[in-house]
Design a protein around this motif. Sequence first.
Motif, short mmCIF file in Angstrom:
data_model
loop_
_atom_site.label_atom_id
_atom_site.label_comp_id
_atom_site.label_asym_id
_atom_site.label_seq_id
_atom_site.Cartn_x
_atom_site.Cartn_y
_atom_site.Cartn_z
N VAL A 52 0.84 -1.19 0.00
CA VAL A 52 0.00 0.00 0.00
C VAL A 52 0.88 1.24 0.00
CG1 VAL A 52 -1.79 1.24 1.25
CG2 VAL A 52 -1.78 -1.25 1.29
N SER A 55 -0.02 7.81 1.81
CA SER A 55 -0.51 9.10 1.30
C SER A 55 0.02 10.27 2.12
CB SER A 55 -2.03 9.12 1.28
OG SER A 55 -2.53 9.04 2.60
N ARG A 63 -7.71 4.63 5.10
CA ARG A 63 -8.17 5.10 3.78
C ARG A 63 -7.18 4.70 2.67
NH1 ARG A 63 -7.09 10.12 6.25
NH2 ARG A 63 -5.05 10.88 5.64
N ASP A 64 -5.86 4.62 3.01
CA ASP A 64 -4.86 4.16 2.03
C ASP A 64 -5.13 2.71 1.64
OD1 ASP A 64 -3.57 6.64 2.34
OD2 ASP A 64 -2.20 5.85 3.87
N ILE A 66 -8.02 1.08 1.96
CA ILE A 66 -9.31 1.01 1.25
C ILE A 66 -9.13 1.42 -0.20
CG2 ILE A 66 -11.58 2.13 1.09
CD1 ILE A 66 -11.62 2.09 4.20
N ASN A 67 -8.38 2.49 -0.45
CA ASN A 67 -8.14 2.93 -1.84
C ASN A 67 -7.42 1.85 -2.63
OD1 ASN A 67 -9.37 5.39 -1.35
ND2 ASN A 67 -7.46 6.44 -0.89
N ARG A 68 -6.43 1.21 -2.03
CA ARG A 68 -5.67 0.16 -2.74
C ARG A 68 -6.56 -1.06 -3.01
NH1 ARG A 68 -2.36 -0.63 -6.51
NH2 ARG A 68 -0.97 -2.39 -6.25
N ASN A 70 -9.80 -1.03 -3.40
CA ASN A 70 -10.74 -0.65 -4.45
C ASN A 70 -10.10 -0.77 -5.83
OD1 ASN A 70 -12.94 -0.17 -2.80
ND2 ASN A 70 -12.46 1.98 -2.52
N VAL A 71 -8.81 -0.46 -5.93
CA VAL A 71 -8.10 -0.59 -7.21
C VAL A 71 -7.92 -2.06 -7.57
CG1 VAL A 71 -5.85 -0.25 -8.33
CG2 VAL A 71 -6.90 1.63 -7.05
N ARG A 75 -14.18 -1.45 -7.01
CA ARG A 75 -14.69 -0.31 -6.24
C ARG A 75 -15.81 -0.76 -5.31
NH1 ARG A 75 -13.73 4.21 -5.43
NH2 ARG A 75 -12.36 4.82 -7.12
N SER A 79 -15.85 -1.45 1.38
CA SER A 79 -16.94 -0.85 2.17
C SER A 79 -17.94 -1.88 2.71
CB SER A 79 -17.68 0.19 1.33
OG SER A 79 -18.32 -0.42 0.24
N GLU A 100 -12.05 5.18 8.86
CA GLU A 100 -11.31 5.47 7.63
C GLU A 100 -10.12 6.41 7.84
OE1 GLU A 100 -12.31 6.90 3.11
OE2 GLU A 100 -13.87 5.94 4.30
#
Length: 125
Positions: A52, A55, A63-64, A66-68, A70-71, A75, A79, A100
């Motif tokens: 990861v 940020s 949140r880092d 979660i963003n990874r 989702n990628v 998406r 969640s 988050e």
Amino acid sequence: MEGRMKKYRQVSPERAKVWTEKSPKYQQNRKVPVVYYLCRNRQLEHPHFIEVPLSSSDGLHLRDVINRLNVLRGRGMASIYSWSCKRSYKNGFVWHDLCEDDVILPAHGNEYVLKGSELFEESNS
């Protein structure tokens, strides 16, 4: 006497090195290893491994992760889980529930371990 003075004027390679700070850009490109488990139907699945990108210089935030996720896994995948991180406590460990914006603390050294517990819909019965 002059020979001795000349000898002391020479600088060893270790002493000639100049200290440089890492640029903030370097910190933003840094990745940390994360092991995560998913708990579906009240069963803990086998572990998953991801790297990861950070940020911020504060450390790893949920949140880092979660963003990874989702990628990598689609998406909205992250969640549908409630997230917690493994923390050492006395002679064992506990799961620390996360939001988050929370900073994730490593379990041991630089080892990040997370668990995603499947969220259930409440039904009116």
